[in-house]
Design a protein around this motif. Structure first.
Motif, short mmCIF file in Angstrom:
data_model
loop_
_atom_site.label_atom_id
_atom_site.label_comp_id
_atom_site.label_asym_id
_atom_site.label_seq_id
_atom_site.Cartn_x
_atom_site.Cartn_y
_atom_site.Cartn_z
N MET A 1 0.85 -1.17 0.00
CA MET A 1 0.00 0.00 0.00
C MET A 1 0.90 1.24 0.00
O MET A 1 1.84 1.34 0.77
CB MET A 1 -0.91 -0.02 1.24
N ARG A 2 0.58 2.16 -0.88
CA ARG A 2 1.29 3.43 -0.93
C ARG A 2 0.55 4.46 -0.08
O ARG A 2 -0.60 4.25 0.29
CB ARG A 2 1.35 3.93 -2.37
N ARG A 3 1.23 5.56 0.19
CA ARG A 3 0.60 6.60 1.00
C ARG A 3 -0.68 7.12 0.32
O ARG A 3 -1.69 7.35 0.99
CB ARG A 3 1.59 7.75 1.23
N SER A 4 -0.66 7.27 -1.00
CA SER A 4 -1.85 7.75 -1.71
C SER A 4 -3.00 6.75 -1.57
O SER A 4 -4.16 7.14 -1.42
CB SER A 4 -1.54 8.01 -3.18
N GLU A 5 -2.69 5.46 -1.58
CA GLU A 5 -3.72 4.44 -1.38
C GLU A 5 -4.27 4.50 0.05
O GLU A 5 -5.46 4.32 0.27
CB GLU A 5 -3.15 3.05 -1.66
N PHE A 6 -3.37 4.75 1.00
CA PHE A 6 -3.79 4.91 2.39
C PHE A 6 -4.79 6.07 2.50
O PHE A 6 -5.85 5.93 3.12
CB PHE A 6 -2.58 5.17 3.30
N LEU A 7 -4.47 7.19 1.90
CA LEU A 7 -5.34 8.36 1.98
C LEU A 7 -6.70 8.09 1.33
O LEU A 7 -7.74 8.50 1.86
CB LEU A 7 -4.66 9.57 1.34
N ARG A 8 -6.71 7.38 0.20
CA ARG A 8 -7.98 7.02 -0.45
C ARG A 8 -8.78 6.07 0.43
O ARG A 8 -9.99 6.19 0.55
CB ARG A 8 -7.74 6.40 -1.82
N ALA A 9 -8.09 5.12 1.07
CA ALA A 9 -8.77 4.16 1.94
C ALA A 9 -9.41 4.87 3.13
O ALA A 9 -10.55 4.57 3.49
CB ALA A 9 -7.78 3.10 2.41
N VAL A 10 -8.68 5.79 3.74
CA VAL A 10 -9.21 6.54 4.87
C VAL A 10 -10.44 7.34 4.45
O VAL A 10 -11.46 7.34 5.13
CB VAL A 10 -8.12 7.46 5.49
N SER A 11 -10.34 7.99 3.31
CA SER A 11 -11.47 8.77 2.81
C SER A 11 -12.68 7.89 2.51
O SER A 11 -13.81 8.22 2.86
CB SER A 11 -11.05 9.54 1.56
N ALA A 12 -12.43 6.74 1.88
CA ALA A 12 -13.53 5.84 1.53
C ALA A 12 -14.20 5.25 2.76
O ALA A 12 -15.42 5.11 2.81
CB ALA A 12 -13.01 4.72 0.62
N GLU A 13 -13.41 4.92 3.76
CA GLU A 13 -13.96 4.26 4.95
C GLU A 13 -14.57 5.24 5.94
O GLU A 13 -15.63 4.97 6.51
CB GLU A 13 -12.86 3.45 5.66
N PHE A 14 -13.95 6.41 6.12
CA PHE A 14 -14.37 7.31 7.19
C PHE A 14 -14.99 8.61 6.70
O PHE A 14 -15.48 9.38 7.52
CB PHE A 14 -13.18 7.62 8.11
N GLY A 15 -14.95 8.84 5.40
CA GLY A 15 -15.57 10.05 4.86
C GLY A 15 -14.95 11.32 5.42
O GLY A 15 -13.74 11.42 5.59
N ALA A 16 -15.80 12.28 5.75
CA ALA A 16 -15.36 13.60 6.19
C ALA A 16 -14.56 13.57 7.48
O ALA A 16 -13.73 14.44 7.71
CB ALA A 16 -16.56 14.52 6.35
N ARG A 17 -14.76 12.57 8.30
CA ARG A 17 -14.02 12.53 9.57
C ARG A 17 -12.67 11.84 9.45
O ARG A 17 -11.91 11.77 10.41
CB ARG A 17 -14.86 11.90 10.67
N GLY A 18 -12.34 11.36 8.27
CA GLY A 18 -11.08 10.65 8.07
C GLY A 18 -9.84 11.48 8.37
O GLY A 18 -8.91 10.99 9.02
N ASP A 19 -9.83 12.72 7.94
CA ASP A 19 -8.67 13.59 8.20
C ASP A 19 -8.48 13.80 9.70
O ASP A 19 -7.36 13.78 10.20
CB ASP A 19 -8.83 14.94 7.51
N ALA A 20 -9.57 13.99 10.42
CA ALA A 20 -9.48 14.20 11.87
C ALA A 20 -8.99 12.94 12.57
O ALA A 20 -8.16 13.02 13.48
CB ALA A 20 -10.84 14.62 12.43
N LEU A 21 -9.46 11.77 12.14
CA LEU A 21 -8.99 10.52 12.74
C LEU A 21 -7.50 10.34 12.52
O LEU A 21 -6.76 9.97 13.44
CB LEU A 21 -9.74 9.33 12.16
N ALA A 22 -7.05 10.59 11.30
CA ALA A 22 -5.62 10.43 10.97
C ALA A 22 -4.76 11.39 11.77
O ALA A 22 -3.62 11.06 12.14
CB ALA A 22 -5.41 10.60 9.48
N ALA A 23 -5.27 12.56 12.04
CA ALA A 23 -4.49 13.59 12.74
C ALA A 23 -4.58 13.48 14.26
O ALA A 23 -3.63 13.89 14.95
CB ALA A 23 -4.96 14.97 12.30
#
Length: 74
Positions: A1-23
């Motif tokens: 998994m690449r970082r870009s794939e990670f970011l897409r996965a987070v967005s797909a799974e968590f939607g708008a709250r994905g950025d907050a979860l990652a941070a």
């Protein structure tokens, strides 16, 4: 998994709250770091993804293969 794939996965799974979860969500499985800190420290994105999934109770069937782009067929 690449970082870009990670970011897409987070967005797909968590939607708008994905950025907050990652941070903000501290993940014990990656050394008590947030996902963003772990990635910046060089932890493989796949390991960070699996730690995030485990911490947030993402079902097993949604943990594998997400974030990958489908190949275009000719």
């Amino acid at each position: 998994m690449r970082r870009s794939e990670f970011l897409r996965a987070v967005s797909a799974e968590f939607g708008a709250r994905g950025d907050a979860l990652a941070a903000d969500l501290v993940l014990a499985a990656v050394g008590g770091r947030t996902a963003a800190q772990a990635l910046d420290a060089g932890v493989p994105p796949r390991d960070v993804w699996l730690a995030l999934c485990a911490e947030t109770d993402v079902p097993e069937e949604r943990r594998h293969g997400v974030g990958r782009l489908e190949r275009k067929r000719a």
